[in-house]
Enzyme design. Sequence first.
Site, PDB file in Angstrom:
ATOM      1  N   LYS A  16     -24.199  16.504  -8.225  1.00 30.56           N
ATOM      2  CA  LYS A  16     -24.649  15.099  -8.151  1.00 30.56           C
ATOM      3  C   LYS A  16     -23.726  14.199  -8.987  1.00 30.56           C
ATOM      4  O   LYS A  16     -23.270  13.174  -8.510  1.00 30.56           O
ATOM      5  CB  LYS A  16     -26.102  14.971  -8.666  1.00 30.56           C
ATOM      6  N   ARG A  92     -37.458  12.942  -9.828  1.00 33.67           N
ATOM      7  CA  ARG A  92     -37.489  14.404  -9.936  1.00 33.67           C
ATOM      8  C   ARG A  92     -38.885  14.956  -9.766  1.00 33.67           C
ATOM      9  O   ARG A  92     -39.066  16.169  -9.826  1.00 33.67           O
ATOM     10  CB  ARG A  92     -37.016  14.808 -11.316  1.00 33.67           C
ATOM     11  N   ARG A 131     -19.420  24.674 -16.747  1.00 34.14           N
ATOM     12  CA  ARG A 131     -19.223  23.218 -16.862  1.00 34.14           C
ATOM     13  C   ARG A 131     -18.850  22.823 -18.287  1.00 34.14           C
ATOM     14  O   ARG A 131     -19.403  23.326 -19.260  1.00 34.14           O
ATOM     15  CB  ARG A 131     -20.485  22.465 -16.470  1.00 34.14           C
ATOM     16  N   ARG A 164     -22.686  21.332 -22.682  1.00 34.41           N
ATOM     17  CA  ARG A 164     -24.045  20.813 -22.854  1.00 34.41           C
ATOM     18  C   ARG A 164     -24.983  21.899 -23.381  1.00 34.41           C
ATOM     19  O   ARG A 164     -24.884  23.057 -22.988  1.00 34.41           O
ATOM     20  CB  ARG A 164     -24.583  20.291 -21.512  1.00 34.41           C
ATOM     21  N   ARG A 175     -34.325  25.464 -15.891  1.00 30.56           N
ATOM     22  CA  ARG A 175     -34.052  24.252 -15.095  1.00 30.56           C
ATOM     23  C   ARG A 175     -34.153  24.551 -13.598  1.00 30.56           C
ATOM     24  O   ARG A 175     -34.667  23.736 -12.832  1.00 30.56           O
ATOM     25  CB  ARG A 175     -32.655  23.709 -15.419  1.00 30.56           C
TER      26      ARG A 175
HETATM   27  P1  AP5 Z   1     -22.211  18.392 -11.757  1.00 34.22           P
HETATM   28  O1  AP5 Z   1     -21.599  17.378 -10.857  1.00 34.22           O
HETATM   29  O2  AP5 Z   1     -22.208  18.096 -13.221  1.00 34.22           O
HETATM   30  O3  AP5 Z   1     -23.677  18.773 -11.222  1.00 34.22           O
HETATM   31  P2  AP5 Z   1     -25.039  17.987 -11.315  1.00 34.22           P
HETATM   32  O4  AP5 Z   1     -25.743  18.159 -10.023  1.00 34.22           O
HETATM   33  O5  AP5 Z   1     -24.811  16.558 -11.772  1.00 34.22           O
HETATM   34  O6  AP5 Z   1     -25.735  18.868 -12.418  1.00 34.22           O
HETATM   35  P3  AP5 Z   1     -26.607  18.493 -13.694  1.00 34.22           P
HETATM   36  O7  AP5 Z   1     -26.769  19.772 -14.458  1.00 34.22           O
HETATM   37  O8  AP5 Z   1     -26.007  17.333 -14.446  1.00 34.22           O
HETATM   38  O9  AP5 Z   1     -27.905  18.090 -13.065  1.00 34.22           O
HETATM   39  P4  AP5 Z   1     -29.221  18.109 -13.738  1.00 34.22           P
HETATM   40  O10 AP5 Z   1     -29.984  17.465 -12.655  1.00 34.22           O
HETATM   41  O11 AP5 Z   1     -29.750  19.387 -14.233  1.00 34.22           O
HETATM   42  O12 AP5 Z   1     -28.941  17.335 -15.114  1.00 34.22           O
HETATM   43  P5  AP5 Z   1     -29.263  15.861 -15.593  1.00 34.22           P
HETATM   44  O13 AP5 Z   1     -28.156  15.445 -16.450  1.00 34.22           O
HETATM   45  O14 AP5 Z   1     -29.698  14.988 -14.465  1.00 34.22           O
HETATM   46  O15 AP5 Z   1     -21.477  19.788 -11.488  1.00 34.22           O
HETATM   47  C1  AP5 Z   1     -21.775  20.938 -12.236  1.00 34.22           C
HETATM   48  C2  AP5 Z   1     -20.501  21.794 -12.408  1.00 34.22           C
HETATM   49  O16 AP5 Z   1     -20.063  22.237 -11.131  1.00 34.22           O
HETATM   50  C3  AP5 Z   1     -19.309  21.024 -13.008  1.00 34.22           C
HETATM   51  O17 AP5 Z   1     -18.562  21.900 -13.800  1.00 34.22           O
HETATM   52  C4  AP5 Z   1     -18.493  20.585 -11.783  1.00 34.22           C
HETATM   53  O18 AP5 Z   1     -17.125  20.448 -12.085  1.00 34.22           O
HETATM   54  C5  AP5 Z   1     -18.764  21.736 -10.820  1.00 34.22           C
HETATM   55  N1  AP5 Z   1     -18.805  21.310  -9.421  1.00 34.22           N
HETATM   56  C6  AP5 Z   1     -19.406  20.173  -8.932  1.00 34.22           C
HETATM   57  N2  AP5 Z   1     -19.280  20.140  -7.591  1.00 34.22           N
HETATM   58  C7  AP5 Z   1     -18.612  21.275  -7.238  1.00 34.22           C
HETATM   59  C8  AP5 Z   1     -18.195  21.813  -5.990  1.00 34.22           C
HETATM   60  N3  AP5 Z   1     -18.425  21.171  -4.837  1.00 34.22           N
HETATM   61  N4  AP5 Z   1     -17.554  23.009  -5.998  1.00 34.22           N
HETATM   62  C9  AP5 Z   1     -17.304  23.667  -7.162  1.00 34.22           C
HETATM   63  N5  AP5 Z   1     -17.658  23.206  -8.380  1.00 34.22           N
HETATM   64  C10 AP5 Z   1     -18.319  22.021  -8.417  1.00 34.22           C
HETATM   65  O19 AP5 Z   1     -30.588  16.153 -16.468  1.00 34.22           O
HETATM   66  C11 AP5 Z   1     -30.525  16.860 -17.692  1.00 34.22           C
HETATM   67  C12 AP5 Z   1     -31.918  16.917 -18.309  1.00 34.22           C
HETATM   68  O20 AP5 Z   1     -32.389  15.573 -18.578  1.00 34.22           O
HETATM   69  C13 AP5 Z   1     -33.006  17.521 -17.406  1.00 34.22           C
HETATM   70  O21 AP5 Z   1     -33.046  18.934 -17.505  1.00 34.22           O
HETATM   71  C14 AP5 Z   1     -34.265  16.862 -17.990  1.00 34.22           C
HETATM   72  O22 AP5 Z   1     -34.658  17.454 -19.198  1.00 34.22           O
HETATM   73  C15 AP5 Z   1     -33.783  15.462 -18.303  1.00 34.22           C
HETATM   74  N6  AP5 Z   1     -33.969  14.549 -17.154  1.00 34.22           N
HETATM   75  C16 AP5 Z   1     -32.988  13.909 -16.452  1.00 34.22           C
HETATM   76  N7  AP5 Z   1     -33.519  13.167 -15.466  1.00 34.22           N
HETATM   77  C17 AP5 Z   1     -34.863  13.327 -15.552  1.00 34.22           C
HETATM   78  C18 AP5 Z   1     -35.949  12.848 -14.785  1.00 34.22           C
HETATM   79  N8  AP5 Z   1     -35.749  12.035 -13.723  1.00 34.22           N
HETATM   80  N9  AP5 Z   1     -37.200  13.233 -15.123  1.00 34.22           N
HETATM   81  C19 AP5 Z   1     -37.413  14.050 -16.193  1.00 34.22           C
HETATM   82  N10 AP5 Z   1     -36.420  14.565 -16.947  1.00 34.22           N
HETATM   83  C20 AP5 Z   1     -35.148  14.204 -16.633  1.00 34.22           C
END
Ligand code: AP5
Length: 225
Positions: A16, A92, A131, A164, A175
Site C-alpha cells: 500500500k 481497517r 522491509r 519498524r 498483524r
Molecule cells: P509496503 O509498501 O511498506 O507495504 P504496506 O502495505 O504499506 O505495509 P504496512 O506494513 O505499512 O501496512 P500496515 O497496514 O500493516 O501498516 P500501517 O503503517 O498502515 O511494502 C512492504 C515491503 O514490501 C517493503 O519492503 C517494500 O519495499 C516491499 N514491497 C512492496 N511492494 C512490493 C512488490 N510488489 N514486490 C516486492 N516487494 C514489495 O499500520 C501500522 C500500525 O498502525 C497498525 O498495525 C496499527 O497498530 C496502526 N494503525 C494504522 N492504521 C490504523 C487504523 N486505520 N486503525 C487502527 N490502527 C491502525
Amino acid sequence: MSQTNFILLGPPGAGKGTQAERLVTDYCVVHVSTGDMLRAAVANGTDLGLKAKAHMDAGELVPDALVIGIVSDRLSSEDIQRNGVLLDGFPRTIAQADALADAFKELAMNPAVVVNLSVPDEVLLRRLTGRRMCRGCGAIFHLDRDGVDAGDKCPSCGGEIYQRADDRVEAISERLSVYHKQTSPLIEYYSAQGSLVQIDGSATPPEVAERVDGALSAKGIRKCG
Ligand code: AP5
C-alpha cells in the site's frame, strides 16, 4: 466537486505504501496514511502517540475512536477538499468504514474508488521481515531488493535507515491475524457497494502499478499529468 478519492486496502506488506508514493503523484491526490500519522505521533510523544504505541508495537489495531478522530479532522482540510485524498491503511474495521462514509457525506466528497491489493501470507512475511524505512523522508526499501539495512544512510535524503518495531516476526503474525479477522470483511463491504477494484499485488512494484492504472483507466479515472 471534481476531486477523485481513493482507498488502498490490503494486508500488512501488500504494498500500500509503495503504491501510494506513486499514485499520489500520478493522480494528484493527497496521501493520508494512518500508520505514518500514528508513527509520527509516537515519535513526537504526543498524547495520541502515548495511547497508540503499545497497540502498534504488539501488532494490534489502535482503538477506532482515536483513528477516526485523526482522519475526520484531516479530511476537512483545504488541500483534500480541492484535490481529493488517497487513504492508505484506513479504514481497517467496519466501524471505521461507516464513520468514513458519514464523513464523506458530511463534507460532500465524491465516493472513493477502493483498490484492494491481495497477496498471499507467505509473500507478506518475506516482504515485512525485509522491509527497511527512512526516518527522514519515509522512503520504503527492501533489504534484498535495495541492499540497504538498518543504520545505513538513505540513498534519497541521507536520513537514518531503520526497521519498524512491528516488523518483528511475532508482531507480523499478530498483524496478519488481525487483518484476517477485522479488516478483510471490508472487501465484501465495498464489493457490495460496487466500488471495489481487485488487484493481484504479488508481482513486482512496477507491474502492480501497471495493473492498478489499467483498472482505474477502465473505470474512466485518468492520471492528472
Ligand atoms: P509496503 O509498501 O511498506 O507495504 P504496506 O502495505 O504499506 O505495509 P504496512 O506494513 O505499512 O501496512 P500496515 O497496514 O500493516 O501498516 P500501517 O503503517 O498502515 O511494502 C512492504 C515491503 O514490501 C517493503 O519492503 C517494500 O519495499 C516491499 N514491497 C512492496 N511492494 C512490493 C512488490 N510488489 N514486490 C516486492 N516487494 C514489495 O499500520 C501500522 C500500525 O498502525 C497498525 O498495525 C496499527 O497498530 C496502526 N494503525 C494504522 N492504521 C490504523 C487504523 N486505520 N486503525 C487502527 N490502527 C491502525
